[in-house]
Design an enzyme around this catalytic site. Structure first.
Site, PDB file in Angstrom:
ATOM      1  N   HIS A 339     116.731   4.379 -28.261  1.00  0.00           N
ATOM      2  CA  HIS A 339     115.755   4.148 -27.196  1.00  0.00           C
ATOM      3  C   HIS A 339     114.778   5.320 -27.108  1.00  0.00           C
ATOM      4  O   HIS A 339     114.982   6.373 -27.742  1.00  0.00           O
ATOM      5  CB  HIS A 339     116.445   3.932 -25.847  1.00  0.00           C
ATOM      6  CG  HIS A 339     117.257   5.091 -25.367  1.00  0.00           C
ATOM      7  ND1 HIS A 339     116.693   6.213 -24.786  1.00  0.00           N
ATOM      8  CD2 HIS A 339     118.604   5.302 -25.352  1.00  0.00           C
ATOM      9  CE1 HIS A 339     117.650   7.062 -24.444  1.00  0.00           C
ATOM     10  NE2 HIS A 339     118.828   6.535 -24.779  1.00  0.00           N
ATOM     11  N   CYS A 358     123.555   8.278 -27.530  1.00  0.00           N
ATOM     12  CA  CYS A 358     122.453   7.445 -27.997  1.00  0.00           C
ATOM     13  C   CYS A 358     121.555   8.223 -28.966  1.00  0.00           C
ATOM     14  O   CYS A 358     121.614   9.448 -29.065  1.00  0.00           O
ATOM     15  CB  CYS A 358     121.623   6.959 -26.820  1.00  0.00           C
ATOM     16  SG  CYS A 358     122.508   5.808 -25.729  1.00  0.00           S
TER      17      CYS A 358
END
Length: 407
Positions: A339, A358
């Site tokens: 992301h 992430c």
């Protein structure tokens, strides 16, 4: 002369007496039963099953009928059959409780009848038939049976969906509604072919979930066909498959990314040609990114994240509360994404790892991945201190050595 005439007369009389005794069923009849039996009654009754003098014995018709009368939990894929020896089939009617008729085929000589097609689950059937033996005698009978109940019907969810286009790393997954104990029977009922000629193996993650993949990634721009003949397949413990289905899956270009936790880069190739590289930040020492191959799942233009879902509480130095991130592509159900990095992480792109697992990219990199990569594409995470994601946390199939994949 008179004496000779008298003797001849006595002989004639004696013969007459003997004949009278034979006709009356006396001692002579007992000594020669064949001469004493009456043939008229036998000749007038051709439908005999016991030995006699006038006509041959007519063997009774012998029947073999399946299912048995009163049978329960009958597999609806099993044919209903009637076979006759020493006779022929005159009429057959197979009907369900609502009056629907089931067709069947009869052999040329009239000795066998077999139902056509599948029956319904959880249905009572009546099976009426008439057969005729060699003497013309008819036998009529009606039997009934009930097919497998709804509680023993087994369905399945299949992914990818029919007609989907996915990346080269997407395994085929079948999730059964009931536990599968008879795995060999299920695998034999599923035929998988690819236009690339690739073959693969099944791997059971548990009694309900099986996946299939080839040794290497699917060939780019190939097509996979799953032909599943599961109707009537016995899964074990009384459970029976209730569907036949064909699923076609289209494979797109080969899009592969490499996320390097040491170099802090995210690189992408398309059909083995470089397509771009961006600076990245990945999991820190407390929350290192999972290593190995991670297959792209779903995408969200904006994804809401909550620190409490990974066990963090206020006061913890790693606690970030709740926030929304842009251009989020899911890698695992447990919460690893690619992301756009948060504003506070932007200065560390390409320099340090400070995420909670992430892969954070700048706005350009995150949007490019979001716009150009899709379900079934893959990222290989290297030089991370993290372990492999659990094999059931997403599609970790490519982290299982080929020699261990399958049975």
């Amino acid at each position: 002369m008179a004496l000779k005439t008298w003797s001849t007369g006595r002989k004639i009389a004696l013969v007459g007496v003997v004949c009278a005794l034979a006709a009356g069923g006396g001692a002579f009849a007992a000594a020669a039963p064949g001469l004493a039996q009456s043939v008229s009654s036998e000749a007038s009754s051709p439908a005999r099953t016991t030995p006699g003098l006038a006509v041959p014995v007519v063997a009774p018709a012998e029947l073999a009928v399946a299912p048995a009368d009163g049978a329960q939990q009958v597999n609806p894929a099993a044919p209903v059959t009637l076979k006759v020896t020493n006779g022929r089939i005159d009429r057959v009617a197979l009907t369900s409780a609502d009056g629907s008729t089931v067709d069947g085929t009869q052999s040329a000589d009239g000795s066998a009848w077999t139902s056509s097609g599948n029956l319904l689950f959880n249905t009572r059937y009546s099976y009426t038939y008439s057969v005729v033996d060699g003497a013309g005698r008819e036998t009529h009978s009606t039997r009934s049976f009930t097919t497998v109940s709804t509680a023993n019907e087994a369905d399945a969810a299949i992914y990818p969906l029919d007609g989907m286009k996915v990346g080269v790393a997407q395994p085929l997954q079948i999730t059964f509604s009931e536990p599968v104990l008879n795995r060999d029977a299920v695998e034999k009922a599923i035929k998988i072919t690819s236009t690339s000629g690739q073959t693969g193996k099944f791997h059971w993650f548990n009694n309900n979930t099986v996946r299939y993949r080839p040794e290497a990634f699917w060939a780019a721009n190939s097509t996979i066909t799953m032909d599943m003949k599961m109707f009537g397949v016995e899964l074990g413990n009384g459970q029976v498959g209730n569907f036949n289905k064909t699923v076609t899956v289209h494979i797109g270009d080969k899009r592969v990314a490499v996320a390097d936790a040491k170099a802090h880069t995210f690189s992408v190739s398309i059909n083995d040609k470089p397509a771009g590289q961006w600076p990245a930040t990945m999991g820190d020492t407390r929350f290192p990114s999972a290593r190995g191959f991670l297959v792209f799942m779903e995408k969200h233009r904006v994804e809401h994240m909550d620190a409490s879902t990974i066990g963090l509480k206020p006061g913890d130095p790693a606690y970030y509360g709740q926030l929304d991130v842009n251009y989020a592509t899911r890698l695992t159900p447990s919460g690893e994404f690619i992301h756009q990095a948060t504003d506070t992480a932007m200065p560390f792109l390409g320099r340090a790892n400070l995420s909670h697992g992430c892969i954070g990219l700048g706005p350009d990199g995150a949007q490019w991945v979001f716009d150009n990569m899709t379900t079934g594409d893959v990222v290989q995470v290297v030089n991370t201190e993290g372990d492999f994601a659990n094999f059931d946390d997403g599609f970790g199939d490519w982290n299982i050595p080929w020699s261990q994949y399958g049975n």
